[in-house]
Design a protein around this motif. Structure first.
Motif, PDB file in Angstrom:
ATOM      1  N   GLY A  30       0.776  -1.290  -0.073  1.00 30.55           N
ATOM      2  CA  GLY A  30       0.021  -0.121   0.082  1.00 30.55           C
ATOM      3  C   GLY A  30       0.826   1.041  -0.031  1.00 30.55           C
ATOM      4  O   GLY A  30       0.224   2.457   0.040  1.00 30.55           O
ATOM      5  N   SER A  31       1.943   1.086  -0.026  1.00 27.94           N
ATOM      6  CA  SER A  31       3.104   2.104  -0.190  1.00 27.94           C
ATOM      7  C   SER A  31       4.240   1.976  -0.869  1.00 27.94           C
ATOM      8  O   SER A  31       4.429   0.714  -1.295  1.00 27.94           O
ATOM      9  N   ALA A  32       4.951   2.881  -1.326  1.00 24.09           N
ATOM     10  CA  ALA A  32       6.469   2.509  -2.068  1.00 24.09           C
ATOM     11  C   ALA A  32       7.163   1.839  -1.411  1.00 24.09           C
ATOM     12  O   ALA A  32       7.097   2.030   0.119  1.00 24.09           O
ATOM     13  N   PHE A  33       7.955   0.690  -1.788  1.00 20.18           N
ATOM     14  CA  PHE A  33       8.921   0.232  -1.080  1.00 20.18           C
ATOM     15  C   PHE A  33       9.736   0.899  -0.215  1.00 20.18           C
ATOM     16  O   PHE A  33      10.176   0.448   0.813  1.00 20.18           O
ATOM     17  N   THR A  34      10.058   1.975  -0.792  1.00 19.62           N
ATOM     18  CA  THR A  34      11.247   2.679  -0.140  1.00 19.62           C
ATOM     19  C   THR A  34      10.540   3.792   1.037  1.00 19.62           C
ATOM     20  O   THR A  34      11.323   5.006   1.369  1.00 19.62           O
ATOM     21  N   CYS A  35       9.457   3.851   1.307  1.00 21.08           N
ATOM     22  CA  CYS A  35       8.802   4.478   2.257  1.00 21.08           C
ATOM     23  C   CYS A  35       9.593   4.725   3.646  1.00 21.08           C
ATOM     24  O   CYS A  35       9.870   3.333   4.112  1.00 21.08           O
ATOM     25  N   PRO A  36       9.504   5.675   4.497  1.00 18.16           N
ATOM     26  CA  PRO A  36       9.853   5.562   5.800  1.00 18.16           C
ATOM     27  C   PRO A  36       9.296   4.332   6.818  1.00 18.16           C
ATOM     28  O   PRO A  36       8.038   4.125   6.227  1.00 18.16           O
ATOM     29  N   ARG A  37       9.825   3.626   7.477  1.00 15.80           N
ATOM     30  CA  ARG A  37       9.380   2.650   8.135  1.00 15.80           C
ATOM     31  C   ARG A  37       7.987   2.926   8.815  1.00 15.80           C
ATOM     32  O   ARG A  37       7.054   1.915   8.870  1.00 15.80           O
ATOM     33  N   ALA A  38       7.575   4.058   9.444  1.00 11.35           N
ATOM     34  CA  ALA A  38       6.445   4.356  10.000  1.00 11.35           C
ATOM     35  C   ALA A  38       5.443   4.607   9.089  1.00 11.35           C
ATOM     36  O   ALA A  38       4.228   4.149   9.417  1.00 11.35           O
ATOM     37  N   ALA A  39       5.795   4.695   7.609  1.00 10.52           N
ATOM     38  CA  ALA A  39       4.830   4.916   6.689  1.00 10.52           C
ATOM     39  C   ALA A  39       4.763   3.813   5.525  1.00 10.52           C
ATOM     40  O   ALA A  39       4.043   3.844   4.916  1.00 10.52           O
ATOM     41  N   ASN A  40       5.409   2.846   6.132  1.00 10.31           N
ATOM     42  CA  ASN A  40       5.416   1.785   4.948  1.00 10.31           C
ATOM     43  C   ASN A  40       4.308   0.542   5.327  1.00 10.31           C
ATOM     44  O   ASN A  40       4.433   0.111   6.446  1.00 10.31           O
TER      45      ASN A  40
END
Length: 427
Positions: A30-40
């Motif tokens: 549901g997010s880009a692979f490289t999003c910050p951990r809290a937003a992944n």
């Protein structure tokens, strides 16, 4: 894990060479692979057959589902709709997908930045059929009739005064038990989340512990069964066929899931001295934009609460706003408009269009003997608020035939009370 298959989650890794029970591993992101951990956001699904096994998608009629925000001329007027009509089952069988109607919206699914408000009215369950929204998240607000939502993650029963969120790409089917109606807020390009609390502190509003997610449940139907998968993609509908149930996930883990919430669990913050606090104190979920403090959409409720403010006009004040405000009523009578605004209907106050309590509400509350009182007892109103300037569809303005053309008249009795001889020692 579905209790019928203990140990179905692989130990120590997400994607083993051979999964327990001969399952396939599949990740839903549901997010880009490289999003910050809290937003992944992602979940691993362990399923009997992978979702990639299906026939090609072909175009499907969209009915009154639309993302054409230019099909009619803009209308800046205050708009109100009577309760949206539910087709009788004796006249025509209508399931959740065929009962979707787009009321208003703005933005673009292709560029992943936008919003839409839909109404669903239906009388039949989806049979051997599931829906997938590739464009964004659905926040569903049932108003009449409970809905049983079967997802790849498991089942959720959602009743009026509850909400559920089905995030982008999640496949689901809806069972109903009679005439059913509700509202949907769709957002493109972001996900709903809890609002920041700021000076409120650690507790208040909607608490994370009160949100519920499904328990894994699966069906293994592969012989002689044809399932239809309906995909909403770039604002259009497409369908494909497959020979097995999409709800064949035996186990899952992750933080990208469908979820539901009971609005009765909302911890209300309110004014306890004087004046009227902004409606942002009633925010349940927000879909943030890239501008700090500005939302693509907020989901706000007006639940039962105590009103205790002194020397104050307690109902919502008259105002113009740089946001679009769509309001709906799940049950009861809304405090600022006890007549005309009905459960199952709605209103839209567009950017900078003035609005506020009707004349009866103003007169009653301007002369009321202010005592602590319960406000909105037995009522649940809500608002979809957006920084987008929303356009109303042709269905909303014309086809649905539920537009209240006399809405403006609720303010016409407002009188001029100006007294140039007023002094502070006079009333």
């Amino acid at each position: 894990v579905d209790p019928r298959c203990p140990g179905a989650l692989p130990e120590g890794q997400n994607n083993p060479q051979i999964c327990p029970y001969g399952l396939y591993s599949e990740q839903l992101s549901g997010s880009a692979f490289t999003c910050p951990r809290a937003a992944n956001k992602r979940s691993w699904l362990y399923r009997i057959l992978p979702s990639v096994r299906h026939k090609p998608f072909t175009p499907l009629s969209c009915g009154n589902l639309s993302d054409n925000w230019n099909e009619v001329e803009p209308d800046p007027n205050q708009l109100r709709w009577k309760p949206f009509t539910i087709t009788k089952a004796s006249e025509k069988k209508v399931d959740f997908v065929s009962g979707l109607r787009t009321l208003c919206g703005a933005g673009d699914a292709k560029s992943r930045n936008g919003i839409a408000v839909h109404i669903y009215t239906c009388n039949a369950s989806m049979l051997d059929k599931c829906f997938q929204n590739s464009d964004g998240d659905f926040l569903i607000v049932p108003q009449q009739g409970e809905i049983l939502i079967t997802t790849e993650f498991g089942k959720m029963m959602v009743e009026p005064n509850e909400i559920c969120v089905l995030q982008q790409g999640m496949r689901f089917s809806v069972d109903v038990f009679g005439e059913t109606r509700g509202y949907i807020l769709e957002v493109y390009g972001t996900h709903f989340e809890l609002p920041d609390l700021g000076p409120i502190g650690a507790n208040g509003l909607a608490n994370p512990r009160d949100f519920q997610v499904p328990v894994a449940w699966f069906e293994d139907r592969t012989v002689g069964t044809t399932y239809t998968v309906i995909n909403k993609y770039q604002g259009k509908l497409f369908s494909c066929q497959q020979e097995f149930s999409p709800f064949n996930v035996v186990a899952w883990h992750g933080n990208y899931t469908p979820y539901k919430y009971n609005l009765e669990n909302f911890m209300v913050i309110n004014c306890v001295a004087f004046d009227h606090a902004d409606p942002s104190i009633f925010t349940v979920l927000t879909a943030k934009s890239t501008r700090p403090g500005v939302a693509i959409a907020d989901f706000v409720i007006f639940p039962p609460r105590w009103g205790v403010a002194e020397h104050t006009f307690r109902p919502p004040y008259y105002h113009r706003n740089c946001m679009s405000e769509f309001m709906g009523l799940i049950k009861g009578q809304y405090e600022a408009k006890e007549e005309g605004f009905q459960p199952g209907g709605g209103s839209l106050h567009s950017i900078m269009t003035p609005h506020g309590p009707d004349a009866d509400c103003f007169d009653k509350n301007s002369t009321a003997n202010l005592q602590p009182e319960r406000v909105a007892e037995g009522t649940m109103a809500f608002m979809f608020e957006s920084s987008f300037s929303m356009a109303v569809t042709k269905w909303g303005l014309e086809t649905c035939q539920r537009l209240d053309k006399n809405y403006y008249k609720c303010w016409e009795p407002l009188r001029n009370h100006f007294n140039p001889n007023w002094a502070p020692d006079r009333k």
